[in-house]
Design a protein around this motif. Structure first.
Motif, PDB file in Angstrom:
ATOM      1  N   ASP A 128       0.861  -1.180   0.000  1.00 48.08           N
ATOM      2  CA  ASP A 128       0.000   0.000   0.000  1.00 48.08           C
ATOM      3  C   ASP A 128       0.898   1.231   0.000  1.00 48.08           C
ATOM      4  O   ASP A 128       1.764   1.376   0.878  1.00 48.08           O
ATOM      5  CB  ASP A 128      -0.882  -0.021   1.256  1.00 48.08           C
ATOM      6  N   ILE A 129       0.698   2.126  -0.979  1.00 47.97           N
ATOM      7  CA  ILE A 129       1.575   3.299  -1.062  1.00 47.97           C
ATOM      8  C   ILE A 129       1.409   4.232   0.138  1.00 47.97           C
ATOM      9  O   ILE A 129       2.232   5.132   0.339  1.00 47.97           O
ATOM     10  CB  ILE A 129       1.343   4.090  -2.361  1.00 47.97           C
ATOM     11  N   ASP A 130       0.377   4.019   0.949  1.00 51.12           N
ATOM     12  CA  ASP A 130       0.210   4.821   2.165  1.00 51.12           C
ATOM     13  C   ASP A 130       0.905   4.188   3.370  1.00 51.12           C
ATOM     14  O   ASP A 130       0.844   4.734   4.479  1.00 51.12           O
ATOM     15  CB  ASP A 130      -1.286   4.998   2.466  1.00 51.12           C
ATOM     16  N   MET A 131       1.570   3.045   3.164  1.00 47.62           N
ATOM     17  CA  MET A 131       2.305   2.404   4.255  1.00 47.62           C
ATOM     18  C   MET A 131       3.452   3.312   4.714  1.00 47.62           C
ATOM     19  O   MET A 131       4.196   3.844   3.887  1.00 47.62           O
ATOM     20  CB  MET A 131       2.878   1.059   3.784  1.00 47.62           C
ATOM     21  N   PRO A 132       3.622   3.528   6.009  1.00 52.12           N
ATOM     22  CA  PRO A 132       4.732   4.348   6.500  1.00 52.12           C
ATOM     23  C   PRO A 132       6.077   3.787   6.036  1.00 52.12           C
ATOM     24  O   PRO A 132       6.238   2.572   5.876  1.00 52.12           O
ATOM     25  CB  PRO A 132       4.597   4.270   8.026  1.00 52.12           C
ATOM     26  N   ALA A 133       7.035   4.672   5.849  1.00 51.17           N
ATOM     27  CA  ALA A 133       8.330   4.276   5.298  1.00 51.17           C
ATOM     28  C   ALA A 133       9.009   3.200   6.147  1.00 51.17           C
ATOM     29  O   ALA A 133       9.536   2.217   5.608  1.00 51.17           O
ATOM     30  CB  ALA A 133       9.238   5.492   5.162  1.00 51.17           C
TER      31      ALA A 133
ATOM     32  N   GLU B  55      17.647  10.541  -2.720  1.00 49.63           N
ATOM     33  CA  GLU B  55      16.446  10.373  -1.909  1.00 49.63           C
ATOM     34  C   GLU B  55      15.234  10.990  -2.599  1.00 49.63           C
ATOM     35  O   GLU B  55      15.351  11.705  -3.589  1.00 49.63           O
ATOM     36  CB  GLU B  55      16.658  10.987  -0.519  1.00 49.63           C
ATOM     37  N   LEU B  56      14.050  10.720  -2.058  1.00 49.41           N
ATOM     38  CA  LEU B  56      12.807  11.145  -2.682  1.00 49.41           C
ATOM     39  C   LEU B  56      12.639  12.656  -2.694  1.00 49.41           C
ATOM     40  O   LEU B  56      12.909  13.340  -1.698  1.00 49.41           O
ATOM     41  CB  LEU B  56      11.619  10.525  -1.953  1.00 49.41           C
ATOM     42  N   HIS B  57      12.167  13.165  -3.843  1.00 48.10           N
ATOM     43  CA  HIS B  57      11.779  14.565  -3.940  1.00 48.10           C
ATOM     44  C   HIS B  57      10.439  14.772  -3.237  1.00 48.10           C
ATOM     45  O   HIS B  57       9.610  13.870  -3.152  1.00 48.10           O
ATOM     46  CB  HIS B  57      11.581  14.957  -5.412  1.00 48.10           C
ATOM     47  N   ALA B  58      10.213  15.997  -2.772  1.00 50.20           N
ATOM     48  CA  ALA B  58       8.884  16.362  -2.289  1.00 50.20           C
ATOM     49  C   ALA B  58       7.905  16.270  -3.454  1.00 50.20           C
ATOM     50  O   ALA B  58       8.270  16.461  -4.606  1.00 50.20           O
ATOM     51  CB  ALA B  58       8.910  17.780  -1.724  1.00 50.20           C
ATOM     52  N   GLY B  59       6.638  15.971  -3.149  1.00 54.07           N
ATOM     53  CA  GLY B  59       5.648  15.829  -4.210  1.00 54.07           C
ATOM     54  C   GLY B  59       5.517  14.405  -4.702  1.00 54.07           C
ATOM     55  O   GLY B  59       4.762  14.131  -5.620  1.00 54.07           O
ATOM     56  N   SER B  60       6.243  13.482  -4.079  1.00 56.57           N
ATOM     57  CA  SER B  60       6.172  12.078  -4.476  1.00 56.57           C
ATOM     58  C   SER B  60       4.823  11.490  -4.105  1.00 56.57           C
ATOM     59  O   SER B  60       4.149  11.932  -3.172  1.00 56.57           O
ATOM     60  CB  SER B  60       7.289  11.294  -3.782  1.00 56.57           C
ATOM     61  N   ILE B  61       4.417  10.448  -4.852  1.00 62.77           N
ATOM     62  CA  ILE B  61       3.210   9.704  -4.504  1.00 62.77           C
ATOM     63  C   ILE B  61       3.392   9.043  -3.130  1.00 62.77           C
ATOM     64  O   ILE B  61       2.434   8.775  -2.423  1.00 62.77           O
ATOM     65  CB  ILE B  61       2.904   8.651  -5.594  1.00 62.77           C
ATOM     66  N   LEU B  62       4.647   8.802  -2.728  1.00 56.86           N
ATOM     67  CA  LEU B  62       4.964   8.281  -1.402  1.00 56.86           C
ATOM     68  C   LEU B  62       5.195   9.468  -0.466  1.00 56.86           C
ATOM     69  O   LEU B  62       6.282   9.658   0.081  1.00 56.86           O
ATOM     70  CB  LEU B  62       6.204   7.391  -1.460  1.00 56.86           C
ATOM     71  N   ALA B  63       4.151  10.278  -0.294  1.00 64.64           N
ATOM     72  CA  ALA B  63       4.296  11.541   0.430  1.00 64.64           C
ATOM     73  C   ALA B  63       4.839  11.345   1.841  1.00 64.64           C
ATOM     74  O   ALA B  63       5.639  12.149   2.332  1.00 64.64           O
ATOM     75  CB  ALA B  63       2.944  12.255   0.471  1.00 64.64           C
ATOM     76  N   GLY B  64       4.427  10.267   2.507  1.00 65.18           N
ATOM     77  CA  GLY B  64       4.867  10.033   3.872  1.00 65.18           C
ATOM     78  C   GLY B  64       6.316   9.612   3.998  1.00 65.18           C
ATOM     79  O   GLY B  64       6.859   9.565   5.105  1.00 65.18           O
ATOM     80  N   TRP B  65       6.949   9.312   2.867  1.00 63.52           N
ATOM     81  CA  TRP B  65       8.344   8.875   2.898  1.00 63.52           C
ATOM     82  C   TRP B  65       9.327  10.032   2.756  1.00 63.52           C
ATOM     83  O   TRP B  65      10.513   9.874   3.024  1.00 63.52           O
ATOM     84  CB  TRP B  65       8.610   7.888   1.764  1.00 63.52           C
TER      85      TRP B  65
END
Length: 394
Positions: free
Chosen positions: A110-115, A157-167
């Motif tokens: 689930d893409i909403d799973m915490p990192a 590392e992930l940019h802001a605005g990613s679909i994985l916002a919580g990561w």
């Protein structure tokens, strides 16, 4: 060793690792250097016992200076691990140094799973395949991660605005590296799908190729002369966040009316729920394949919207091939035919008249194979840096 020599050395190793034996002339042409410059690099690599000459093949090809011989890696050793944090699943695989998959596993994601929970899950999956493959852990050279979001070219590392916002803000690579005790590298999943298609799939012979990934999100990989183009900061290819309706729904990235907010598989299943009741994305795609009128209509509309944006990209990049992958590709021609029609309507005619639009050659394995190839690339770069500067990989 100078930076240019380091890049050339790494480039030679990458080509031989992913494309097999090459002649000196082929290496010089693909890497854009003179034959004399290539000869010096080859001499150094042979002296270091990294590459060797092999017998010529039977296709009549010739190499400059030494007809009948080609260059190959000296018995590649080691293993690579790849993890694809897909948009609705997680896959993990371990391969040998020639990218032959030894073991593979997958599960729901689930893409909403915490990192941190996602990294724990990935650790379990990786430990399972290492044990099942029975490999010596000390021989694992690197782990590659694919994620559905833009990855910063400098920090990894992930940019802001990613679909994985919580990561965003989480040290994903460092966290997994500490859990596994292995070097870990991360890239965007569409880039990795493009990498795999360039090496093993439908873009092997293409000078310019686009890889369109359609799933819970929308991604784009761009390859020029076999190399993935990531842009100055890693943002290149964010097709999903092209605004197509300034009054549309708010997207996860914070903008309004993005393509991804309109045609992701979740958005399409919600649209179909008006006539079909609460329905999953998998069921929506199954109905489209069966010929359901409503499902086919929303898939066709999605294909047309994607085709409009891809048509514009064809005018910019003039690709030879557009490869379409991801979960939405399960709908087949219901998606592809409207996409092709819209491409032609929204581009310069000459930009699309000879473009092949085809499904991913590696199917839904493209991103996972890309993680393994990326792990190999980064491991070779790190090893070269270690030789030159005395540093250790990650």
């Amino acid at each position: 060793m100078k930076p240019a020599q380091t890049r050339l050395r790494t480039g030679v190793l990458d080509l031989l690792a992913t494309g097999g034996p090459h002649s000196r002339a082929e290496l010089a042409r693909k890497l854009g250097v003179s034959r004399s410059t290539m000869s010096l690099a080859i001499a150094t690599l042979m002296a270091d016992n990294v590459i060797k000459e092999t017998d010529g093949n039977n296709d009549g090809s010739k190499s400059a200076g030494r007809p009948g011989t080609r260059l190959a890696l000296c018995e590649p050793k080691g293993y690579y691990v790849g993890i694809d944090f897909g948009r609705i699943f997680i896959k993990a695989a371990i391969s040998d140094a020639n990218y032959r998959v030894l073991e593979q596993t997958e599960g729901d994601f689930d893409i909403d799973m915490p990192a941190e929970a996602a990294l724990d899950l990935a650790t379990v999956k990786v430990e399972q395949i290492i044990a099942a493959a029975g490999v010596d852990r000390s021989q694992i050279r690197a782990v590659g991660i694919g994620v559905p979001g833009p990855v910063d070219a400098a920090s990894g590392e992930l940019h802001a605005g990613s679909i994985l916002a919580g990561w965003v803000g989480t040290d994903v690579t460092g966290g997994l590296s500490r859990r596994l005790g292995l070097p870990v590298y991360m890239d965007n999943d569409a880039n990795l799908g493009m990498l795999a298609e360039s090496v093993f799939g439908a873009a092997r012979q293409a000078n310019v190729a686009l890889y369109v990934l359609l799933s819970v999100g929308v991604g784009l990989g761009i390859a020029i002369n076999g190399k993935v183009f990531r842009g100055a900061t890693g943002i290149a290819g964010e097709l999903g966040h092209v605004v197509i309706d300034e009054h549309g729904d708010v997207c996860r990235c914070g903008s309004r009316g993005c393509l991804e907010a309109k045609i992701s598989v979740n958005a399409l299943s919600r649209a179909l729920s008006i006539s079909h009741g609460n329905i999953s994305s998998n069921e929506m795609l199954r109905l489209a394949v069966k010929g359901d009128v409503g499902a086919n209509r929303i898939v066709a509309d999605a294909g047309a919207l994607v085709g409009r944006s891809v048509g514009a990209l064809c005018s910019y990049f003039n690709p030879e091939v557009v490869i379409v992958g991801g979960d939405l590709m399960r709908a087949g021609d219901s998606l592809l035919n409207p996409l092709k029609d819209a491409m032609r309507r929204f581009s310069i005619a000459r930009a699309t008249e000879n473009v092949r639009v085809i499904p991913a050659g590696l199917g839904e394995q493209a991103e996972l194979m890309g993680t393994l190839l990326f792990a190999g690339e980064r491991a070779r770069t790190a090893a070269t840096a270690s030789e030159i500067f005395g540093t250790s990989p990650q």
